[in-house]
Structure formats: structure tokens, C-alpha cells
Design an enzyme around this catalytic site. Sequence first.
Site: not given
Length: 351
Positions: A94, A160, A332
Site C-alpha cells: 500500500l 504487505s 513495517h
Amino acid sequence: MFAASASPRRSKWIAPPISSPALWAQWIVPLPLQSPACVAGDTGTVGGSMLGLLGLRLPPAGFLLLLPFLLLLLPATPAPHRASYKPVIVVHGLFDSSYSFRHLLEYINETHPGTVVTVLDLFDGRESLRPLWEQVQGFREAVAPIMAKAPRGVHLICYSQGGLVCRALLSVMDEHNVDSFISLSSPQMGQYGDTDYLKWLFPTSMRSNLYRICYSPWGQEFSICNYWHDPHHDDLYLNASSFLALINGERDHPNATAWRKNFLRVGRLVLIGGPDDGVITPWQSSFFGFYDANETVLEMEEQLVYLRDSFGLKTLLARGAIVRCPMAGISHTAWHSNRTLYETCIEPWLS
């Protein structure tokens, strides 16, 4: 799209073996031949006398004439073996783009020189909010030609949200040839957490009431809502989810059997994630774990999709094709640039 190139190496000289024709020619051809008598080994000549003193005798002229043909019969020096690696396809997450994976490209180039690496430049930035089925179709059109040119198979590294795109690709592509599917910190069982991404997209909503948006036809037009998984509204999730509930086999659809068969074509499923991710919630979703109604995390083997083997997880584990690689201390946005993570969890599977 990027192509990996071989890293420069210092050249090293290696002496040819005695069986090498080049070496035989080096010793025989350059001898100074003064006359036919010398060729015949006449000790009356200067050349013959010198050879006699050295205890050597030249072969007859007829033998020398046949020498080029005899050299062809000698075993050739084997060419040095060079490993050939399967192509690697990278799918971003994303709000990402191909530029985010420059470190990963460097690592692959260094450890597996010559590997062709393609970072797909599709649905970058805000375009990554497009519905996931739309993205799956676009990525499918991009990966199909790469797979067609790789008869030995390819590897997928999917980060992700991209990990969900890739899992859908494995489901809908009848003839895919993916050897290793490396899921890099991907919410494989869904997302249920307040993150900066959600706050930016839905500033007036919290995770407790976001289901009102995500489980509506309008909400399903956003990729994040395609895998929003509210454990307190499971019925709404199953009825409204147009993506995750389908690829998980949690809702009946006519393609369920074919998709399961396609998914099981994968050679290996590598799951990567960790407790310090900070975005994937719960972080165990990267390993197919998720909350129950009390927000207690149930591991993969306790999930209904595993127990029912609805899309092939149980079968993959039974054949030893699932690798779990948890790693603490990585946020992340650092998964694809951490060298230790690459060497431990990714590089071993890029055959």
C-alpha cells in the site's frame, strides 16, 4: 522494471590442466626446427645434438602432420559451472512503488548475481487503494509473460498488501509456475487495527466502527476494506467481503475448488512477520493467525480455514511446504531493506 546485473569480480588466472589441447600445442609447436634432418632426429644437426644431450627425441614428421587432428580427440577442458537462478518478481504494498525495493535488489544482485529481478510498477502510491480484484487483474497481465519465459519457474516476493494480491494470483492462475511465494509482512488473515493509513483514509472512524464503512458496497471500493476483518462482526464480514472471504474459501463460490487446486501448485509458502511490525494487526496475521471474538489470537492451526483446509493451508503444511520466519525488532516499512532479514528469511529460498 529493474533487471539485476552481475556484481563485478576480480579475475583469477587458473593454469590449464595437462589434458588441455592448448597446453600440448604450447609445448610441441614452438620448438625450433632447423631442417628436415632435425625433425627426423638426426643427431648430426645442432638441433638433434641438443635434443640428444637432453635425452629427448622428436616424433617423426608424419606424426606432426596428424597432430591437429589428434588434438581434437583430447578431452576438452570443462567450462566453469555458473549457477542459473529462477527469475524473481516483486509486488509492492500500500502506497509503495518500485523505488522502495532498491535495497532488496542490491542484496539479490550481491548474493545471486545474474538473477533477473522485476519489481512491478503498477498501482503505485494512491493507486494502490484501487479494489484488489482490479489490481489482481493488472498484475496477472504483467506476470504471465514473465512466467511463460521461465520454464523452470519463478519466485514471488510480495510485501504487505501485495501479499494478498499474490495469493489471489496463485488462486486464479491455472498454469502458474511459482516455486517460492514469499509473503513479507502481509495481513494474510486480514487487518483489524488503528494505523496511520486508516487514520489518513478515514479520519473520523476508529477500528470499532469502521465496519460500517468497509462492509458497504462503497467501502469495498477501497483496497484496505477488501481485507478489513472485524472479529466482532463476523457475519457482516462473510457477507460483505468481496475479496478476503473469497480467497480464504470462507464463503461459497463456484470457483472455490479450482482456486484451491491452483494455489496448491506453489512449491513453497514462506511467511515472514514479527511482533514489532507496528502496522499489521494482529501481527500474527502474517502467519495466518487472527483474533477470535474476544480478541485472543488463535494461531494458524486453530483457524477454521486451516481445519477445513478451505484453500489448501493444511495440505501445504502436511507436505512440508510452509516455512514460518518470525523476526523481532523490525518495523513495517523496514522489512524489505533489512539485510539480516533478507539473509535469514528470503535468500535461502531464491533457488
